[in-house]
Design a protein around this motif. Structure first.
Motif, PDB file in Angstrom:
ATOM      1  N   ARG A 124      -1.701  -6.052  -1.537  1.00 29.85           N
ATOM      2  CA  ARG A 124      -2.992  -6.723  -1.371  1.00 29.85           C
ATOM      3  C   ARG A 124      -3.962  -5.608  -1.595  1.00 29.85           C
ATOM      4  O   ARG A 124      -3.866  -4.484  -0.866  1.00 29.85           O
ATOM      5  N   LEU A 125      -4.996  -5.768  -2.008  1.00 26.78           N
ATOM      6  CA  LEU A 125      -5.931  -4.551  -2.230  1.00 26.78           C
ATOM      7  C   LEU A 125      -7.100  -5.128  -0.889  1.00 26.78           C
ATOM      8  O   LEU A 125      -7.607  -6.253  -0.878  1.00 26.78           O
ATOM      9  N   ILE A 126      -7.297  -3.935  -0.188  1.00 31.67           N
ATOM     10  CA  ILE A 126      -8.306  -4.287   1.013  1.00 31.67           C
ATOM     11  C   ILE A 126      -9.557  -3.435   0.685  1.00 31.67           C
ATOM     12  O   ILE A 126      -9.404  -2.243   0.635  1.00 31.67           O
ATOM     13  N   GLY A 127     -10.534  -4.165   0.860  1.00 31.20           N
ATOM     14  CA  GLY A 127     -11.911  -3.260   0.517  1.00 31.20           C
ATOM     15  C   GLY A 127     -11.796  -2.856  -1.004  1.00 31.20           C
ATOM     16  O   GLY A 127     -11.388  -3.655  -1.935  1.00 31.20           O
ATOM     17  N   ASP A 128     -12.641  -1.891  -1.415  1.00 31.07           N
ATOM     18  CA  ASP A 128     -12.663  -1.330  -2.702  1.00 31.07           C
ATOM     19  C   ASP A 128     -11.334  -0.655  -3.051  1.00 31.07           C
ATOM     20  O   ASP A 128     -11.020  -0.550  -4.448  1.00 31.07           O
ATOM     21  N   HIS A 129     -10.610   0.095  -2.274  1.00 30.29           N
ATOM     22  CA  HIS A 129      -9.744   0.752  -2.607  1.00 30.29           C
ATOM     23  C   HIS A 129      -8.572   1.042  -2.015  1.00 30.29           C
ATOM     24  O   HIS A 129      -7.391   1.620  -2.295  1.00 30.29           O
ATOM     25  N   ALA A 130      -8.351   0.456  -0.796  1.00 32.46           N
ATOM     26  CA  ALA A 130      -7.067   0.539   0.003  1.00 32.46           C
ATOM     27  C   ALA A 130      -6.108  -0.493  -0.448  1.00 32.46           C
ATOM     28  O   ALA A 130      -6.538  -1.700  -0.884  1.00 32.46           O
ATOM     29  N   LEU A 131      -4.941  -0.141  -0.378  1.00 33.48           N
ATOM     30  CA  LEU A 131      -3.667  -0.905  -1.012  1.00 33.48           C
ATOM     31  C   LEU A 131      -2.601  -1.129   0.245  1.00 33.48           C
ATOM     32  O   LEU A 131      -2.345   0.064   0.849  1.00 33.48           O
ATOM     33  N   VAL A 132      -2.099  -2.116   0.568  1.00 32.50           N
ATOM     34  CA  VAL A 132      -0.850  -2.356   1.420  1.00 32.50           C
ATOM     35  C   VAL A 132      -0.101  -3.237   0.677  1.00 32.50           C
ATOM     36  O   VAL A 132      -0.395  -4.288   0.019  1.00 32.50           O
ATOM     37  N   GLY A 133       1.286  -3.154   1.017  1.00 33.50           N
ATOM     38  CA  GLY A 133       2.424  -3.811   0.101  1.00 33.50           C
ATOM     39  C   GLY A 133       3.683  -3.909   0.617  1.00 33.50           C
ATOM     40  O   GLY A 133       3.936  -3.055   1.628  1.00 33.50           O
ATOM     41  N   PHE A 134       4.538  -4.771   0.307  1.00 36.37           N
ATOM     42  CA  PHE A 134       6.059  -4.681   0.792  1.00 36.37           C
ATOM     43  C   PHE A 134       6.812  -5.439  -0.404  1.00 36.37           C
ATOM     44  O   PHE A 134       6.447  -5.824  -1.207  1.00 36.37           O
ATOM     45  N   ALA A 135       8.204  -4.875  -0.237  1.00 35.47           N
ATOM     46  CA  ALA A 135       8.899  -5.416  -1.268  1.00 35.47           C
ATOM     47  C   ALA A 135      10.360  -5.630  -0.602  1.00 35.47           C
ATOM     48  O   ALA A 135      10.679  -4.782   0.486  1.00 35.47           O
ATOM     49  N   ILE A 136      11.151  -6.268  -1.501  1.00 38.05           N
ATOM     50  CA  ILE A 136      12.624  -6.403  -0.948  1.00 38.05           C
ATOM     51  C   ILE A 136      13.467  -6.029  -2.076  1.00 38.05           C
ATOM     52  O   ILE A 136      13.077  -6.529  -3.215  1.00 38.05           O
ATOM     53  N   ARG A 137      14.516  -5.085  -1.895  1.00 37.15           N
ATOM     54  CA  ARG A 137      14.935  -4.814  -3.076  1.00 37.15           C
ATOM     55  C   ARG A 137      16.649  -4.759  -2.944  1.00 37.15           C
ATOM     56  O   ARG A 137      17.252  -4.480  -1.812  1.00 37.15           O
ATOM     57  N   HIS A 138      17.441  -5.416  -3.988  1.00 39.49           N
ATOM     58  CA  HIS A 138      18.937  -5.500  -3.688  1.00 39.49           C
ATOM     59  C   HIS A 138      19.398  -4.462  -4.887  1.00 39.49           C
ATOM     60  O   HIS A 138      19.173  -4.483  -6.159  1.00 39.49           O
ATOM     61  N   GLU A 139      20.336  -3.613  -4.593  1.00 35.73           N
ATOM     62  CA  GLU A 139      20.887  -2.778  -5.334  1.00 35.73           C
ATOM     63  C   GLU A 139      22.465  -2.762  -5.487  1.00 35.73           C
ATOM     64  O   GLU A 139      23.143  -3.262  -4.377  1.00 35.73           O
ATOM     65  N   LEU A 171      10.892  -2.339   1.823  1.00 37.49           N
ATOM     66  CA  LEU A 171       9.954  -1.224   1.503  1.00 37.49           C
ATOM     67  C   LEU A 171       8.477  -1.751   1.938  1.00 37.49           C
ATOM     68  O   LEU A 171       7.959  -2.505   1.850  1.00 37.49           O
ATOM     69  N   LEU A 172       7.834  -0.526   2.781  1.00 40.80           N
ATOM     70  CA  LEU A 172       6.367  -0.825   2.978  1.00 40.80           C
ATOM     71  C   LEU A 172       5.346   0.078   2.367  1.00 40.80           C
ATOM     72  O   LEU A 172       5.832   1.228   2.183  1.00 40.80           O
ATOM     73  N   GLU A 173       4.426  -0.101   2.033  1.00 32.14           N
ATOM     74  CA  GLU A 173       3.631   0.693   1.133  1.00 32.14           C
ATOM     75  C   GLU A 173       1.973   0.755   1.581  1.00 32.14           C
ATOM     76  O   GLU A 173       1.587  -0.347   2.009  1.00 32.14           O
ATOM     77  N   ALA A 174       1.487   1.861   1.613  1.00 30.81           N
ATOM     78  CA  ALA A 174       0.026   1.853   2.081  1.00 30.81           C
ATOM     79  C   ALA A 174      -0.589   3.147   1.072  1.00 30.81           C
ATOM     80  O   ALA A 174       0.169   4.014   0.774  1.00 30.81           O
ATOM     81  N   GLY A 175      -1.777   2.632   0.508  1.00 37.72           N
ATOM     82  CA  GLY A 175      -2.440   3.841  -0.216  1.00 37.72           C
ATOM     83  C   GLY A 175      -3.695   3.520  -0.898  1.00 37.72           C
ATOM     84  O   GLY A 175      -4.339   2.581  -0.113  1.00 37.72           O
ATOM     85  N   LEU A 176      -4.161   4.210  -1.815  1.00 36.11           N
ATOM     86  CA  LEU A 176      -5.563   3.931  -2.266  1.00 36.11           C
ATOM     87  C   LEU A 176      -5.352   3.879  -3.868  1.00 36.11           C
ATOM     88  O   LEU A 176      -4.548   4.401  -4.468  1.00 36.11           O
TER      89      LEU A 176
END
Length: 123
Positions: A77-92, A116-121
């Protein structure tokens, strides 16, 4: 390559395609580097501030005798103009060889699930 005796004997190629249309994104990538080969494919769909995606990949490394298959489902999800948060589930699923106590090569498998958890710009 790590082996100086074969320093001039290395060829690799990669090809990929990415197609975006409206709120959808599709991609495919292939890599062949002699002992190592990989393929990945993915699709994503944008809905407002959200992006939902699925990816799958295969790899095979004949030098270290390992192959891997993976699939991942993600949302961000994009939060505001540039912040990003996300999550994923992965099977290997990984197949690899090892030497047993008698020196014989054995094939083992390992399955795993990661969150996986993600935070970024994003700019």
């Amino acid at each position: 390559p790590a082996d100086p005796a074969h320093a001039g004997d290395h060829t690799a190629w990669q090809v990929g395609v990415r197609v975006e249309r409206d709120s959808m994104l599709f991609g495919l990538s292939l890599l062949d580097a002699g002992d190592y080969a990989a393929m990945s494919a993915g699709a994503a769909l944008d809905r407002g501030q959200w992006r939902f995606g699925v990816e799958a990949g295969l790899s095979d490394d004949s030098l270290i005798h390992e192959s891997q298959r993976a699939v991942q489902f993600a949302a961000s999800r994009l939060i505001g103009d540039h912040a990003l948060v996300g999550f994923a589930i992965r099977h290997e699923d990984t197949r690899f060889s090892r030497l047993d106590a008698s020196g014989q090569r054995r094939v083992d498998t390992r399955d795993g699930v990661s969150v996986l958890l993600e935070a970024g710009l994003r700019y």
